[in-house]
Design a protein around this motif. Structure first.
Motif, mmCIF file in Angstrom:
data_model
loop_
_atom_site.group_PDB
_atom_site.id
_atom_site.type_symbol
_atom_site.label_atom_id
_atom_site.label_comp_id
_atom_site.label_asym_id
_atom_site.label_seq_id
_atom_site.Cartn_x
_atom_site.Cartn_y
_atom_site.Cartn_z
ATOM 1 N N SER A 77 10.079 -20.299 -92.998
ATOM 2 C CA SER A 77 11.167 -20.950 -92.731
ATOM 3 C C SER A 77 11.048 -22.237 -93.824
ATOM 4 N N GLN A 78 9.779 -22.309 -94.740
ATOM 5 C CA GLN A 78 9.470 -23.628 -95.580
ATOM 6 C C GLN A 78 9.676 -23.011 -96.785
ATOM 7 N N TYR A 79 9.340 -21.932 -97.116
ATOM 8 C CA TYR A 79 9.308 -21.084 -98.234
ATOM 9 C C TYR A 79 9.988 -19.980 -98.476
ATOM 10 N N ARG A 80 10.646 -19.562 -99.359
ATOM 11 C CA ARG A 80 11.202 -18.388 -99.899
ATOM 12 C C ARG A 80 10.148 -17.092 -100.181
ATOM 13 N N ILE A 81 10.045 -16.019 -99.439
ATOM 14 C CA ILE A 81 8.920 -15.012 -99.599
ATOM 15 C C ILE A 81 9.205 -14.552 -101.019
ATOM 16 N N GLU A 82 10.318 -14.430 -101.541
ATOM 17 C CA GLU A 82 10.246 -13.774 -102.964
ATOM 18 C C GLU A 82 10.032 -14.669 -103.909
#
Ligand code: APR
Length: 237
Positions: A31-36
């Motif tokens: 919820s804090q970072y984009r996986i991609e």
């Protein structure tokens, strides 16, 4: 129940009470970072410095955390079961070293390890206690700027799968602890264990995506539910 061979799969929930964020809980890492951006080979090739910093931050956080009662209980079970001629396989999706710090003697890190680095060029894997940067060179091939975390990113193949499926096929009991059952192949291990006739149990804060595939379940905090289960199991023999 007196299973000779136990296969334990753990996820981020087993380290949550040690202070490490899970991924999909409220406020989790995704919820804090984009996986991609930070957990894919494309994100690394697009912006390696950003990815290195994401793992350097996790490495800094990891330095201050301690194993919790769940890690210690699983380490005890692996030792005591082995001493009685049984076998406990601990396969973790986590990249922290809390199972080892909690006394586990052999841990399969199917998603890699925060404390290791891999050369993007030659594949050499080395211990990496310090922070990774683009100015570091590979000790094996000399390439500068290619050291990445030895972590399996989305789209990459998890590690040790041959050994994992051999141990799953031989297991009498499969126990999943602290994982949401969202990410394959790990999320498919319970079905593989069932096909081979193992009894399956889930220990989790709440029912996972795969809850319907488990014969048994204990819901609650891993630091309470896992030690209780281990003590009961050891007392039965
Ligand atoms: N005790 C037991 N279970 C807990 C606790 C706790 N204290 N806290 C959280 N949980 C449970 C949650 O209910 C959830 O089901 O742990 C699970 C954590 O799920 P995720 O955050 O999805 O983590 P995980 O299942 O390990 O993710 C698998 O996804 O992003 C990838 O590579 C990453 O290895 C990770 C994989």
């Amino acid at each position: 129940m007196n299973p000779d061979r136990i296969f334990i799969l753990t996820g981020a929930g087993v380290s949550a009470e040690s202070g490490l964020s899970t991924f999909r809980d409220k406020g989790g890492l995704w919820s804090q970072y984009r996986i991609e951006d930070v957990a894919s080979i494309e994100g690394y090739e697009r912006n390696p410095a950003k990815v290195l910093e994401f793992y350097n931050l996790r490495r800094r956080i990891h330095r201050d955390v301690q194993p919790n009662a769940a890690h210690v209980a699983l380490g005890r079970l692996q030792r005591e079961w082995g001493a009685r001629g049984g076998e406990v396989t601990i396969c973790t999706q986590n990249i922290d070293s809390l199972h080892e710090l909690g006394g586990a003697q052999r841990v399969i890190h199917m998603h890699g390890e925060l404390g290791k680095a891999r050369c993007h060029d030659c594949g050499d894997v080395t211990p990496a206690d310090g922070e990774l940067s683009l100015s570091l060179g590979c000790a094996a091939c000399g390439r500068v700027g290619g050291l990445r975390p030895h972590v399996v990113w989305f789209g990459e193949t998890p590690l040790e799968l041959d050994e994992i499926y051999d141990k799953l096929a031989a297991a009498d009991l499969f126990v999943s602890i602290g994982t949401s059952g969202n990410v394959y192949p790990a999320a498919g291990f319970v079905a593989a264990a069932r096909r081979e006739g193992a009894v399956t149990m889930e220990i989790n804060l709440e029912p996972s995506e795969n809850a319907h595939l488990f014969d048994l379940a204990r819901y609650g905090k891993a630091s309470e539910a896992a030690p209780a289960w281990v003590s009961e199991l050891i007392a039965t023999v």
